[in-house]
Every structure is written in C-alpha cells, then in structure tokens.
Design a protein around this motif. Structure first.
Motif, PDB file in Angstrom:
ATOM      1  N   ILE A 705       0.821  -1.201   0.000  1.00 13.90           N
ATOM      2  CA  ILE A 705       0.000   0.000   0.000  1.00 13.90           C
ATOM      3  C   ILE A 705       0.861   1.259   0.000  1.00 13.90           C
ATOM      4  N   CYS A 706       0.330   2.307  -0.621  1.00 11.71           N
ATOM      5  CA  CYS A 706       0.916   3.642  -0.548  1.00 11.71           C
ATOM      6  C   CYS A 706      -0.063   4.522   0.221  1.00 11.71           C
ATOM      7  N   SER A 707       0.456   5.300   1.158  1.00  8.43           N
ATOM      8  CA  SER A 707      -0.411   6.129   1.991  1.00  8.43           C
ATOM      9  C   SER A 707       0.315   7.409   2.369  1.00  8.43           C
ATOM     10  N   PHE A 708      -0.480   8.484   2.611  1.00  9.17           N
ATOM     11  CA  PHE A 708       0.101   9.756   3.045  1.00  9.17           C
ATOM     12  C   PHE A 708       0.464   9.733   4.525  1.00  9.17           C
ATOM     13  N   GLU A 709       0.045   8.654   5.196  1.00  8.78           N
ATOM     14  CA  GLU A 709       0.330   8.513   6.620  1.00  8.78           C
ATOM     15  C   GLU A 709       0.804   7.089   6.865  1.00  8.78           C
ATOM     16  N   ILE A 710       1.103   6.770   8.096  1.00  7.58           N
ATOM     17  CA  ILE A 710       1.420   5.385   8.458  1.00  7.58           C
ATOM     18  C   ILE A 710       0.206   4.829   9.193  1.00  7.58           C
ATOM     19  N   PRO A 711      -0.690   4.190   8.464  1.00  8.40           N
ATOM     20  CA  PRO A 711      -1.935   3.734   9.093  1.00  8.40           C
ATOM     21  C   PRO A 711      -1.692   2.572  10.044  1.00  8.40           C
ATOM     22  N   ALA A 712      -2.460   2.535  11.101  1.00 13.78           N
ATOM     23  CA  ALA A 712      -2.382   1.416  12.043  1.00 13.78           C
ATOM     24  C   ALA A 712      -2.957   0.168  11.396  1.00 13.78           C
ATOM     25  N   LEU A 713      -2.296  -0.945  11.632  1.00 10.61           N
ATOM     26  CA  LEU A 713      -2.746  -2.196  11.034  1.00 10.61           C
ATOM     27  C   LEU A 713      -4.159  -2.548  11.484  1.00 10.61           C
ATOM     28  N   GLU A 714      -4.455  -2.284  12.766  1.00  6.95           N
ATOM     29  CA  GLU A 714      -5.795  -2.581  13.268  1.00  6.95           C
ATOM     30  C   GLU A 714      -6.847  -1.808  12.493  1.00  6.95           C
ATOM     31  N   ARG A 715      -6.507  -0.573  12.148  1.00  4.01           N
ATOM     32  CA  ARG A 715      -7.463   0.274  11.433  1.00  4.01           C
ATOM     33  C   ARG A 715      -7.766  -0.284  10.038  1.00  4.01           C
ATOM     34  N   ILE A 716      -6.694  -0.666   9.320  1.00  9.21           N
ATOM     35  CA  ILE A 716      -6.894  -1.202   7.970  1.00  9.21           C
ATOM     36  C   ILE A 716      -7.730  -2.476   8.016  1.00  9.21           C
ATOM     37  N   ARG A 717      -7.360  -3.390   8.917  1.00  5.71           N
ATOM     38  CA  ARG A 717      -8.072  -4.667   8.982  1.00  5.71           C
ATOM     39  C   ARG A 717      -9.527  -4.459   9.390  1.00  5.71           C
ATOM     40  N   THR A 718      -9.758  -3.562  10.315  1.00  9.98           N
ATOM     41  CA  THR A 718     -11.133  -3.291  10.751  1.00  9.98           C
ATOM     42  C   THR A 718     -11.947  -2.708   9.600  1.00  9.98           C
ATOM     43  N   ASP A 719     -11.371  -1.744   8.872  1.00  9.16           N
ATOM     44  CA  ASP A 719     -12.078  -1.122   7.755  1.00  9.16           C
ATOM     45  C   ASP A 719     -12.362  -2.137   6.645  1.00  9.16           C
ATOM     46  N   MET A 720     -11.377  -2.992   6.354  1.00  8.71           N
ATOM     47  CA  MET A 720     -11.583  -3.993   5.302  1.00  8.71           C
ATOM     48  C   MET A 720     -12.593  -5.051   5.716  1.00  8.71           C
ATOM     49  N   SER A 721     -12.605  -5.382   7.001  1.00  8.22           N
ATOM     50  CA  SER A 721     -13.534  -6.395   7.503  1.00  8.22           C
ATOM     51  C   SER A 721     -14.982  -5.938   7.425  1.00  8.22           C
ATOM     52  N   MET A 722     -15.173  -4.644   7.275  1.00 10.49           N
ATOM     53  CA  MET A 722     -16.527  -4.120   7.092  1.00 10.49           C
ATOM     54  C   MET A 722     -17.043  -4.396   5.685  1.00 10.49           C
ATOM     55  N   LEU A 723     -16.121  -4.693   4.764  1.00  9.11           N
ATOM     56  CA  LEU A 723     -16.486  -4.821   3.353  1.00  9.11           C
ATOM     57  C   LEU A 723     -16.199  -6.192   2.765  1.00  9.11           C
ATOM     58  N   LEU A 724     -15.297  -6.948   3.399  1.00 10.50           N
ATOM     59  CA  LEU A 724     -14.870  -8.225   2.838  1.00 10.50           C
ATOM     60  C   LEU A 724     -14.938  -9.335   3.874  1.00 10.50           C
ATOM     61  N   PRO A 725     -15.168 -10.594   3.434  1.00  9.52           N
ATOM     62  CA  PRO A 725     -15.066 -11.730   4.358  1.00  9.52           C
ATOM     63  C   PRO A 725     -13.639 -11.870   4.862  1.00  9.52           C
ATOM     64  N   ASP A 726     -13.461 -12.545   5.965  1.00  8.68           N
ATOM     65  CA  ASP A 726     -12.130 -12.631   6.571  1.00  8.68           C
ATOM     66  C   ASP A 726     -11.109 -13.293   5.663  1.00  8.68           C
ATOM     67  N   PHE A 727     -11.553 -14.250   4.799  1.00  8.04           N
ATOM     68  CA  PHE A 727     -10.589 -14.944   3.943  1.00  8.04           C
ATOM     69  C   PHE A 727     -10.062 -14.048   2.809  1.00  8.04           C
ATOM     70  N   MET A 728     -10.667 -12.862   2.643  1.00  6.83           N
ATOM     71  CA  MET A 728     -10.206 -11.937   1.614  1.00  6.83           C
ATOM     72  C   MET A 728      -9.386 -10.781   2.191  1.00  6.83           C
ATOM     73  N   VAL A 729      -9.265 -10.716   3.495  1.00 11.38           N
ATOM     74  CA  VAL A 729      -8.455  -9.675   4.120  1.00 11.38           C
ATOM     75  C   VAL A 729      -7.003 -10.153   4.129  1.00 11.38           C
ATOM     76  N   PRO A 730      -6.073  -9.392   3.539  1.00 13.38           N
ATOM     77  CA  PRO A 730      -4.676  -9.839   3.448  1.00 13.38           C
ATOM     78  C   PRO A 730      -4.071 -10.178   4.812  1.00 13.38           C
ATOM     79  N   ASN A 731      -3.152 -11.129   4.790  1.00 18.71           N
ATOM     80  CA  ASN A 731      -2.455 -11.532   6.008  1.00 18.71           C
ATOM     81  C   ASN A 731      -1.396 -10.519   6.410  1.00 18.71           C
ATOM     82  N   LYS A 732      -0.852  -9.812   5.420  1.00 15.59           N
ATOM     83  CA  LYS A 732       0.241  -8.881   5.698  1.00 15.59           C
ATOM     84  C   LYS A 732       0.034  -7.606   4.882  1.00 15.59           C
ATOM     85  N   PHE A 733       0.407  -6.464   5.490  1.00 15.13           N
ATOM     86  CA  PHE A 733       0.336  -5.176   4.814  1.00 15.13           C
ATOM     87  C   PHE A 733       1.727  -4.541   4.826  1.00 15.13           C
ATOM     88  N   VAL A 734       2.195  -4.147   3.648  1.00 12.68           N
ATOM     89  CA  VAL A 734       3.527  -3.566   3.515  1.00 12.68           C
ATOM     90  C   VAL A 734       3.383  -2.149   2.957  1.00 12.68           C
TER      91      VAL A 734
END
Length: 821
Positions: A705-734
């Motif tokens: 990912i490219c971002s203007f900030e350093i997002p917290a991993l919990e935030r990304i996973r929580t936001d994605m979990s609102m839109l995708l099933p757990d098996f589609m949420v990446p295991n790692k974010f770089v």
C-alpha cells in the motif's frame, strides 16, 4: 611485453562489452517448458531419433546449399516455433554451444543464446529473418565470460530459461561446451541428415518427446514448402487427433432422467427411507419423513404468504443448524431459487448481496433481523408452519436452483445462476462414482455459502444417508472433529486441502484411531499437498481420495481424479485433476480457440450439462465467459481462465490461471476486488495485492500500500472487515513509497517485492510472556504464524491469522496438554 598487456586489456574490454550485451538481451527471460513429471529419480538423458523423410532431406540441402550456418538458422527457427507452440509462450530462448569458426573452436566456450518473439500471426519466413539477425548478434558477441555473466544475471531473470532447449550442429558448434546440457537438446548431423533429441527422462515422458519431435518435423516441412503460412495454422490437430480430443477424452455421456431435480430425488429417498435420520445436529435429529414434512410446510407457507414468481431468488441466512437444509429445500419445493448468505460476512457485503440479487425475501433468524433492516425477512424459527402440510414440489429441471456469488475483478461480487439440470447431473454423478448409499454419512464442514459443500449435502439427502451439521466451534476443533468422525462412523467428507492439512496435524490423528470409518475424502478448491496424502494413506490405506476440480460456473465441478494407495506414486509423479465426468466436457484451446494436442498447455473451456445459465445482470461478462460450443451443434462453453494440458491417457494437469484470480481456502478470489476495497479507504493512495506461497499448500495474501500517513494495522483490517469476508483480508500489509510499473504500465512484481517496504505491525510496545503458560502460547503462535516476535497484546488476526491457522493453534496447544474453553 607491453603489447601483450595492451592486447590482454583490449580483450577484457571486448569481453565486458559482450557480457553487458547478454545481460541486457536476456533480462526478463522466463522458464517456459513442456510439462514435467515430479520425479525423485536422478537426471537420466535418453536419445530419441527422428526419422527425417527423404523429401525434407533433399529440400533442406537445396535451400541451405549445404552451408552449416544456413542449416543452423533454419533448424533453430523451427525449434523456436515448435517450442513456442508447446509452451504457449511467445518469448522463447534457444541456446547453443559457442561457434566454431574456420574449423577453430573459440577459446571461450561460453554458450550462445537466441531470443525470439514467436507470434501465431507470423509466418515461418518472418521468423527466419529474425533468426538471421539473432545469429549475427550471437556471432558478434560470442567472446564473454559465462561465469561472470551468470553471477551478474542471477537477479535479472530465471537462469533456468537459458537451459530449457538447445541446438547443436557438429562442425559449427563447439563439441565441448563449458555449460550444462539443456533439458531438451537437438543434434543435427549434416553429413548423414540424422536428427536426434537428447532429453531428461526423469522429467519428460518418451511419448511426449515423440509428439514434440513429430510436430518439429511438420514445422520444418512448412518452412521448406510453405514458408508464408501463418504459424497458427501449422499445429491444427489432424483428424485422428481431433477424434481423440473431442470424442475419446470427452466420452462422458450418461443417460439421466431429464425431468428429475434434486427435490424429486430427495422425495424418492424419503419414500424409501422414511425413518432414517436425515439431519443430525448436537440438539436435533430429523428423519427423512420429518424433514420432508417440514420442507413441504415451508414451501406451502412461502407460496401462500408471498406472491413470488417462479425462479424468484430467496436468501438463506441462518446459523449452522437443521434450518439451513429446511430453508433450502422449502425454497426449491416452492419453485424458487436460493441464495446462500453466510451470517459471518461483513454487514456491507450481506446488504450488497441482497440488493444486487434483488431478493424480495430473506429467510433468517431473529438475531440477524436488525442487520436486514430495509429488506423483507422471515424468522424461520417463528414461522407458523402447518404440522400436516400438503405435498409441494414445483421444482422443474431447467429452472433456476440457486444463485451464488463469487469474487469479482471490478471490486463487486458477481452472482452465478445455476440450474437444476446441472445440479442434478452433478449429484447423480457423485452418487454413482462414489457409490453413496443409505448407510453413508457425512459432515457439513465448510460454510454453506461454498458450493463445494453441495456435493455432500445432496449426495447424502438423495441416497438416504445422514448429514451431520455442527456449530463452528466444534468444526474448528480438529481433535473434537476427528473424535466425532470416529464416534459417529462418518464415512465420507469434502474438504479444502488446507483444512485437511490442519486435520491430520491433530494429536488424535497422529495417535491413530482404531475405529476409523472414513472411506472417502474429496479434496477440492486448492492444490493438494502430496506429502499429506502420503502421511494419511500410510496410516489409513483403505481410504480413497478424489481430487475434484471445477468452478462455480460449471456447477461445482467438471473433472475428478481418484487417488488411493495403489496409484499414489503415479499421482505424486504427475498430479492431475483427472478427466471430465458424467455429461461434462473439457476443451483445451489456444488464444484463437483452436484445439490443442496432448502435452500442450492451453486454456480450459468447460461444456456439458453443468454450464451455468450465466451471471446475474452482467451482460458483457456473459458474452466474454459463456460462449456457443463450436465443436457441437448445440451447447455452450464456459471460459474458465484456468490453464492446463492433456496427458496421454486423457487426464488433465492444472497449470494455474491466466488472470488475477486465486483460490484461498477453497474460495475463488479476485485480487482486483481486494485492491478495489483498499482504494476505497480514504487514507490509501494506491494498492496492489499479491499471493505469497508460504508452504507447499498454504497461500497468503500480501497487500502493498501507498499512503500519506502510516496507518495502524488494526485500522486497515477493521475497515476492510466491514467490506470483505475474513478470507479476503490480506495476512500482511507492507507500506511502500510507490508501486513500480513495467514498460507496459503494469505492476512490476519483481521490483515491488524487492522494495524496502515497512511491514505494518500491531504492537507499539512489546509485552513479553510472564509465565510458562504464556510462553508456550507465544511459542505455538510463533510456529503457526512464522513470526519470532509476538507479544501478549498482539492481535492474532492482525498478524496474519485466519480460521485455518486458529485450528492449527488449538491442535498444537492440545498436543502440549492444554484444553481450550
């Protein structure tokens, strides 16, 4: 002395220039080869002699005027064309030993390389013109140090690409090259017109090499007698080959009752086995008579209460219980189609599925009704069902049975419309092939939103068998599940290979179970880990396995391969997805949709009864993916996007996908959908998702990912979990500064993986274990998650955990003597 030094320095400069040339020229080369066997045998080269017809010998001599360089250019051109066809790859690299000039061998015996772009639209004459230039360049830059080149080029391309196929012509090429022999090496003796192929027999079958050589001679003939013919037309199968591909390999016709649906088959089982237990849960046992009555009552209620047209899509969103089956059968009996909705899906996805499908009614439970606000929902537990209903069955064979959503590349899932005729055909085949009887029983292991489970559900219910439905916590506890299988004499299962791997890692499995009842395990949705098959069959050699392949659009599957202790070695040598089964057809085609012969990789197209009606409200995609069958007067094909090839005995080897779809834990996922969701987050500027092969059978998703900030991993996973099933949420974010692209504007994966990105973590401070119990927990988590630094406050799922890994954690803790509540 000074002159010698100057001469030596000049040679070094020339060698460096030549070396630079080869590094630049071969950059990005990819290993593209014929199919290989998995073999533990040592390398063993064998010779295959090609009988060159007299007219080819004469014409070859006349065209080349007996000049070895002309021979080389012509034969190398034919070899590149032939290899390109067999690999279905346009970028071909041929090697040769260094050249002998004027009878004197070059002091540097470094190999030379000829890189050609072979388009099917080219003619052999055009390829020859390119090859002439390649030969001139190879001659000009023939003096270089191969060892130095190899060290420099190791990171620029796959070195295997340089040794896949080679050509030697004694008298023109060095007899003693300082490099390894190619996997496939052509030798041409000009004096005797003898053409031979040396090949690695530990990798290639003799029959494949024979076909390869025969096609090579056909290309030589085209070059000599019809050099302006398009390359694409050189490899059209002969009449005998067409018959093999269209009739022999696809001889799958089996007569079935054209009017029957799974509902009719279920009702026949109810008449034959009214007092057998159909559904078993921890709290409820339903006999076939009771289940039939309940589903009649629900169908009657739906028809009376709601004014719905035939084939109306009705959603099912209930917990793992008997109400899954009651709801589905009631919907089908009423003449409607069901839409499975997993309650564990994110709310936004649930609401999208309902809205996109235009489902006017959702059968659910009271606890989920708040999530369904704005939609019409029926609490199945409170529905006033008639205890003495009339018989109801409005299901018709060509009617719609269900709509099921799969991942979509645009960021939105797409609904697949499956008809009764395809479902009934699949169930009939499964029941016949695996001899399912009323004494059999199975467990619904995965979510009912995965269509792979329909093999189990319906094969049980149309044959008088018993279907066990357990809650999630008992399914993920592998020790409990294995004990349950033994206690209740479960006879067959269908699993994704990653779950099977977790199952046999259990301590109960390792300790052996004396009363083991499983006679069949069907694996599908992912590649099989062969070492795990060997481990299982060593302990329980009477169990049969089936490798089951097929997309949702082909109604659960289209091919299968039976694996047992007797043919395990053969399957290990060449893992196959088997042959098409009852009333299913497989066509392996090139880019122009021409049939491809045995051994040539192409795209898999599926025909037959199982082909789905299409995608819901996706006209353009339907035109792209669902096509008229050009090989039959009637019928349709589904274009899978999967690649594979036929073996000599009519089986198929799966080679992967052509697009950005992957399978994770049995679910087909579009990486583009995940990327689209990431890009919806206002703090994400750009994103690319790649698949990482952690183990032989374990795939994980990594998001760059490219971002203007350093997002917290919990935030990304929580936001994605609102839109995708757990098996589609990446295991790692770089986190990376930018996403590199290649000259075509596409993501340059090689450069992306090499970037010094920041792996996002969950802990701002590290909390170490404080006692033995915590230390052992952290140790187990570290083993499963492959992470050496895990703190007590870290989030399991944020570190890449998922349901399969949670099973492994539970199993390993049990092995250490811990019991989890």
């Amino acid at each position: 002395m000074t002159e010698n030094l100057h001469h030596k320095k000049g040679n070094n400069i020339k060698e460096k220039i030549s070396e630079d040339f080869w590094v630049k020229k071969l950059k990005g080369g990819v290993y593209s080869q014929l199919y290989t066997l998995r073999s533990e045998r040592a390398i063993e080269f064998r010779e295959h002699i090609l009988e060159v017809p007299e007219d080819i010998k004469e014409k070859l001599y006349a065209v080349t005027k007996g000049d070895s360089k002309n021979y080389f250019v012509l034969i190398c051109s034919a070899l590149a064309i032939n290899h390109s066809f067999y690999c279905q790859d346009e970028d071909i690299i041929i090697n040769s030993p260094n050249l002998v000039i004027g009878g004197v061998e070059n002091a540097r015996k470094s190999p030379l390389f000829y890189r050609l772009k072979i388009s099917p639209d080219l003619s052999p004459a055009e390829v020859i013109e390119v090859m002439k230039k390649e030969f001139q360049l190879a001659f000009e830059y023939r003096n270089y140090n191969y060892d130095t080149f190899r060290d420099r080029a190791a990171d620029s391309f796959d070195m295997q690409a340089l040794g896949q196929v080679g050509l030697r012509i004694p008298g023109l090429t060095s007899a003693d090259p300082d490099y390894n022999v190619s996997e496939i090496q052509f030798h041409y003796q000009m004096e005797d017109s003898i053409l031979s192929i040396n090949y690695d027999a530990s990798k290639f079958e003799a029959e494949l090499i024979g076909r390869y050589g025969k096609h090579f001679l056909n290309v030589i003939r085209a070059i000599l007698f019809a050099r302006d013919t398009r390359i694409a037309s050189l490899f059209l199968p002969e009449q005998g080959q067409q018959k093999e591909l269209l009739q022999t390999f696809n001889n799958t016709f089996v007569s079935i009752n054209e009017e029957a649906t799974v509902v009719h088959l279920f009702e026949a089982a109810c008449s034959a086995y009214p007092h057998h237990v159909a559904i078993q849960t921890p709290d409820v046992s339903l006999t076939y008579k009771e289940l039939n009555s309940l589903t009649d009552a629900l169908a009657d209620y739906l028809l009376a209460k709601y004014e719905l047209a035939p084939e109306t899509v009705v959603g099912v969103m209930v917990d793992r219980s008997e109400w899954i089956i009651v709801s589905i059968l009631g919907i089908l009996k009423a003449g409607f189609a069901f839409l499975p909705i997993d309650p564990d899906y994110p709310v936004n996805r649930i609401r999208f599925l309902i809205g996109d499908s235009e489902s006017p009614l959702i059968i659910s439970e009271s606890k989920y009704l708040p999530l369904l606000e704005g939609f019409t929902a029926l609490d199945i537990l409170e529905a006033p069902l008639n205890p003495n209903p009339a018989k109801v069955n409005k299901a018709v064979s060509h009617g719609l049975a269900y709509m099921i959503y799969t991942s979509g590349s645009t960021g939105l899932p797409k609904g697949v419309l499956v008809e009764h005729t395809g479902l009934t055909n699949h169930v009939n085949w499964f029941s016949r092939c695996f001899a399912v009887k009323d004494t059999d029983s199975s467990i619904l292991v995965s979510s009912y939103s995965w269509d792979g489970n329909y093999s189990i559900i319906w094969s049980c219910l149309v044959n008088g068998g018993k279907l066990h439905i357990l809650p999630n916590d008992q399914i993920v506890d592998t020790s409990f599940l294995l004990d349950y299988i033994s206690r209740y004499s479960v006879t067959y299962l269908k699993l994704v290979p990653s779950f099977f791997s977790a199952l046999i890692a259990s301590d109960i499995f390792r300790n052996a179970i004396s009363s083991w009842s499983l006679r069949l395990i069907v694996l599908g949705g992912e590649p099989i880990n062969i070492s795990h098959l060997k481990k299982y069959l060593t302990k329980y050699p009477t169990t049969l396995f089936a490798n089951h392949y097929g997309p949702t659009e082909a109604t659960i599957g289209a091919t299968t391969q039976i694996i047992g202790i007797e043919n395990l070695a053969e399957f290990s040598r060449l893992p196959v997805i088997g042959s098409p089964y009852d009333n299913c057809e497989i066509y392996i085609l090139d880019k122009n949709r021409n049939l491809l012969p045995v051994g040539v990789t192409g795209e898999l197209y599926i025909g037959g009864r199982g082909v789905a009606r299409g995608y819901w409200n996706r006209r353009e995609l339907n035109q792209e993916k669902f096509l008229n069958n050009p090989f039959k007067e009637k019928g349709r094909l589904y274009r899978t996007g999967d690649f594979g090839f036929w073996t000599n005995d009519g089986k198929i080897v799966f080679k992967g996908r052509s697009d950005f779809q992957v399978k994770i834990r049995g679910y087909r996922i579009e990486l583009g959908e995940i990327e689209s969701v990431l890009m919806q987050l206002d703090y994400i500027e750009n994103a690319v998702v790649l698949v990482n092969l952690v183990d032989e059978d374990v795939k994980e998703l990594t998001a760059f990912i490219c971002s203007f900030e350093i997002p917290a991993l919990e935030r990304i996973r929580t936001d994605m979990s609102m839109l995708l099933p757990d098996f589609m949420v990446p295991n790692k974010f770089v986190l990376v500064e930018s996403i590199p692209v290649n000259i075509n504007g596409k993501t340059d994966q090689e450069r992306l993986l090499a970037l010094p990105g920041r792996v996002l973590g969950t802990f701002s401070g590290y909390l170490a274990p404080r006692n033995k119990v915590e230390s052992e927990l952290i140790e187990v988590l570290g083993e499963v998650l492959r992470n050496e630094r895990i703190g007590l406050q870290d989030d399991f799922f944020a570190l890449g955990g998922d349901s399969i890994k949670s099973i492994q954690v539970v199993s390993r803790l049990r092995q250490r003597g811990y019991q989890l509540q």
